[in-house]
Design an enzyme around this catalytic site. Sequence first.
Site, PDB file in Angstrom:
ATOM      1  N   ARG A 310       0.810  -1.216   0.000  1.00  0.00           N
ATOM      2  CA  ARG A 310       0.000   0.000   0.000  1.00  0.00           C
ATOM      3  C   ARG A 310       0.846   1.270   0.000  1.00  0.00           C
ATOM      4  NH1 ARG A 310      -5.327  -1.024   1.045  1.00  0.00           N
ATOM      5  NH2 ARG A 310      -5.791  -3.130   1.754  1.00  0.00           N
ATOM      6  N   HIS A 311       2.083   1.185   0.443  1.00  0.00           N
ATOM      7  CA  HIS A 311       2.942   2.378   0.458  1.00  0.00           C
ATOM      8  C   HIS A 311       3.507   2.578  -0.941  1.00  0.00           C
ATOM      9  CE1 HIS A 311       2.973   3.213   4.822  1.00  0.00           C
ATOM     10  NE2 HIS A 311       2.653   1.929   4.887  1.00  0.00           N
ATOM     11  N   ASN A 385      13.001   5.587   1.002  1.00  0.00           N
ATOM     12  CA  ASN A 385      13.802   6.723   1.451  1.00  0.00           C
ATOM     13  C   ASN A 385      13.363   7.181   2.844  1.00  0.00           C
ATOM     14  OD1 ASN A 385      11.834   8.997   1.286  1.00  0.00           O
ATOM     15  ND2 ASN A 385      11.920   8.655  -0.924  1.00  0.00           N
ATOM     16  N   ARG A 396       2.778   2.169  10.860  1.00  0.00           N
ATOM     17  CA  ARG A 396       3.004   0.738  11.058  1.00  0.00           C
ATOM     18  C   ARG A 396       3.580   0.368  12.419  1.00  0.00           C
ATOM     19  NH1 ARG A 396      -0.718  -0.490   7.538  1.00  0.00           N
ATOM     20  NH2 ARG A 396      -0.240   0.216   5.425  1.00  0.00           N
TER      21      ARG A 396
END
Length: 457
Positions: A310-311, A385, A396
């Site tokens: 999802r990121h 990054n 998270r």
Amino acid sequence: MNNSKVKLVGISDLGEKISAAAGRISTREGKCSDMLLLSNDDEKNIKFISRVTDSGHNSVVEHTCFNFVFEDVSAFFEQFLIEFRLMSFTVKSRRYVDFNEAGFYVPNGMDKSDKAKYIEHMKSLFKAYGELLNLDILKEDARFILPYCLHSNIFCTVNGRELLHLLFAMIYGRKSHIDEIKTLGLSMLEQLRKKAPGIANNFEKRAELKLKSQSKNTKINISKNLDKKLPLVNLISFPNLSEQILLHSTLVFNGDYSNEQLDSLIQDKTFMTKYIKDLINSERPRELENLNYTFQFNDVSLPCLTHFSRHRIWSINIPPLENVNRNEFKIPPSILKNKKALEIVEQKLAENIELYNLFAQKYSSSITCYILLSGNTLSFTGTINARELILFMKLRTCNRAQWEIQDYANEMLNLIREKSPEIFNHYGPSCFVLGYCPEGKLTCGNIKSVIEKYRVQ
């Protein structure tokens, strides 16, 4: 067990006109408004866009965006879809929604007897899921027994360029051997032709040229040491002197300094500590993007994999789900503690392995890929990054995050704190970074203890 389907439900108000106008602005005299006036002829727009995309300049079609809905597609397709970085999607959550009545996808190509075995087995997995819920196992843990042929429903928004990339992968590329995915791709292309014929024009011809120019991936077959237990996370690569790189980038951005001044400020410990903290809490910490970290994540369950996927602002390299070892399975702690629940899961895991082994002798991965449990695991690598890591850690390491992704996030944080404490000692869940909890009514209510947990003494 409805047939999988996809529907194009929305397109940018200006359709292909905006892409045609954008394409013309770079080569003609006049303003943007002039180009829009020049782009009122649909037939001319189609020819112009087709000519531009044929030459490989697809950036102009990024200005036209499309909204698709996918209804009752498999979770296997869902994982394929969400790996495309330049799309937006929203999926029905298996953490919060009861999937007892979700249904599942049945692939074509099985003989009558095997199809009956497949359907019976999948129904038994959903029954086991219901039994786990009745034993007070949370949905987010009970879902580990659900098969990856389960039906998923997805809203998706994608621009024209990424859509062409997606369609190539579905119809001609890496997932074209999966009947469900290829069929969905062909349906999407047909609908695209009606709404944006210029973008879809000559798609097959460009795809064939692309295929001719591509080299085949070389498979590397190396025997694995299955007895060796891998750590949760490996930090493969990280920038040396991260703090100094960050400060150097910040100072150059903010003014002209001589090399002597730069060296002096970078070595100033007090200056470094204050500036890094201020940068992390700033509105636009772009300098953090200069620092990249590559991790290997081991034995990740498929539900947890979706949290990573999802990121969008990072690169992950996920092995094909078709190749996942069906014997490798993660059992949630709540199930391990419940004897009856554990018996259910272990029985269904054994039955799934048995069916997979039987089908693998008769059918290709286009069918066996669906005999995959959510709790099966794989390993993958990812590069992210330091700026995106702020958001990743906020979400998270939070107590609201699923337990497994919390474990991986906390281990990542431990590893990068060891390498660059001046930077990453400031990272953690939202309440730790911001000083307050943004979750509203969903807060865990333990802000003080959470902040204390992540504070470095």
